[in-house]
Structures are given as C-alpha cells and as structure tokens.
Write an enzyme that holds these catalytic residues in place. Structure first.
Site, PDB file in Angstrom:
ATOM      1  N   HIS A 102       0.342   5.748  -7.224  1.00 34.81           N
ATOM      2  CA  HIS A 102      -0.439   6.975  -7.029  1.00 34.81           C
ATOM      3  C   HIS A 102      -1.503   7.028  -8.135  1.00 34.81           C
ATOM      4  CE1 HIS A 102      -1.417  11.010  -5.738  1.00 34.81           C
ATOM      5  NE2 HIS A 102      -1.445  11.355  -7.009  1.00 34.81           N
ATOM      6  N   ASP A 127       5.225  11.999  -3.493  1.00 35.48           N
ATOM      7  CA  ASP A 127       4.962  11.625  -4.905  1.00 35.48           C
ATOM      8  C   ASP A 127       5.999  12.228  -5.845  1.00 35.48           C
ATOM      9  OD1 ASP A 127       1.470  12.224  -4.170  1.00 35.48           O
ATOM     10  OD2 ASP A 127       2.633  10.383  -3.937  1.00 35.48           O
ATOM     11  N   GLY A 183      -7.305  -2.875   0.092  1.00 32.09           N
ATOM     12  CA  GLY A 183      -6.307  -3.830  -0.368  1.00 32.09           C
ATOM     13  C   GLY A 183      -6.527  -4.390  -1.755  1.00 32.09           C
ATOM     14  N   ASN A 210       5.665   3.209  -4.737  1.00 38.63           N
ATOM     15  CA  ASN A 210       4.316   3.654  -4.374  1.00 38.63           C
ATOM     16  C   ASN A 210       3.460   3.707  -5.629  1.00 38.63           C
ATOM     17  OD1 ASN A 210       2.267   4.946  -2.662  1.00 38.63           O
ATOM     18  ND2 ASN A 210       2.741   6.817  -3.799  1.00 38.63           N
TER      19      ASN A 210
END
Ligand code: GRF
Length: 207
Positions: A110, A151, A12, A108
């Site tokens: 990456h 992705d 996290g 997201n």
C-alpha cells in the site's frame, strides 16, 4: 522453494521489481509461478509474458455476477498451487472465501504509512492527493498481510519517504514507488521465503 502468484491491475512496476529481485538474488528460495490480472490491458501481463511466466486475465466483466467472478478468481489462483499470493497494485477486493483459503498467505503493498491514508477509497493517486492535501512531510509505503478488512492486516515492513515542497501527486507517487514500494515488497517476499517472519497477536516480528 516458495511458490508465488502475483496479482496485478496496472503497469506492473512492483511486479517488475519482484522479477528483478529474483533474477539478482535479492529474493532467494522463490519461484514466481504465475501472474493474474483483472485487466486484460495491464502492462504487467506483458512483463510476465516477456519473462515466460504463465499469466492470465480474470475480468469481472466476463461474469454475470460478482459471486461468479469471485469463484473464477479463486479457482484460477488455486490452479497455481501457490504458497503465497502477492497483491501488487491489484485493485479488486479480495473475496472473503479467498482470504479464508489463503489465511496469512496473502500480502499487499500500500502506498502510504498505514494506518495513515488507507482504507476504502485510498488507492493509486488518490492516496498521494490526500497526503498532499493534509500537508504531511513524510509518507511512504507499507507491506502487510491481507485480512478481511481494507489495509488492516498485520504490518510486515514500512519505509518512509520525504514529501518535497511543490510535489505533484504523480511526482510523489513515483518517489514512493522508487524509494519504498520497489524495495520493501521484494524484501518482504524474501523474508517470508526464508521463514524469517512470525506473527503473534497481529504483530509481525523478525526471527
Ligand atoms: C501504484 O499506485 C502503486 O503505488 C500501488 O499500485 C499502483 C500500481 O503499481 N502499489 P504497479 O506499477 O502496477 O506495480
């Protein structure tokens, strides 16, 4: 006010960067309304708890089938009535029905410069192993919208990080997190929260 749910699987640190950015005012007009993990031992849940943010584990292990888990995950997300879902080190494949329900509202982070070192099998340290094996001199991180691929959604922000001679994967992962991930993920949320982004034919531009 943008209501955000963060989905996590591990330590996290990206969630913490988001929480710190909200506290510091680097992210405005945003409320983190919930944190969801597939891993009951994720320290990210502890980070949410310490901030008094509602947090819940939805584990695939608790369901007889992937389809039942997928439905439970979507039902759990829906309860928060979020405007934006943020995948911050979330290692579960997002079900198609969830992508449909939250089209262009899932982002997201990456840990590479997409389209390099991404796609199926490229997550966590595996990304940095591949970067070192190829011998590239620059890597980095990417924030992108999530679509049905892996992705492959529209790229929002990227930040480059130098690869140093002798780097181990862990050293490189840490540098990419510190110098890139923890900066561009909060920045992307702030841009979305303040309506600074448009997407045209899969290309993101800033207003
Ligand atoms: C790390 O590999 C990071 O590069 C990627 O997710 C993993 C865990 O990050 N984004 P976090 O500490 O749980 O945010």
């Amino acid at each position: 006010m943008l209501k955000v749910v963060v989905l996590v699987s591990g330590g996290g640190t990206n969630l913490q960067a988001i929480l710190d950015a909200v506290d510091s005012g680097a992210i405005t007009n945003t409320e983190i309304v919930g944190v969801i993990s597939n891993n009951k031992n994720a320290y990210a849940l502890q980070r949410a708890e310490e901030k008094g943010i509602p947090n819940v584990c939805v584990s695939p292990k608790a369901f007889a089938s992937r389809a039942e888990f997928n439905q439970a995950l979507l039902d759990t997300v829906d309860q928060f009535q979020a405007d934006l879902l943020v995948l911050a080190g979330f290692l579960v494949v997002i079900p198609e029905m969830m992508i449909e329900a939250y089209r262009n509202r899932i982002i997201n982070i990456h840990p590479s410069l997409i389209p390099s070192f991404c796609g199926k099998g490229f997550y966590g340290l595996k990304v940095h192993d591949a970067v070192l094996a190829r011998g590239v001199k620059v890597t980095g991180a990417t924030v992108h919208f999530v679509d049905a691929g892996t992705d492959t959604g529209p790229i929002i922000l990227q930040k480059a990080v130098k690869v140093k001679d002798g780097d181990t994967s862990k050293e490189l992962q840490r540098r990419v997190m510190e110098k890139a991930e923890w900066k561009i993920l909060p920045e992307a949320i702030n841009l979305i929260a303040n309506d600074k982004i448009t997407v045209t034919d899969g290309i993101v531009s800033l207003k």
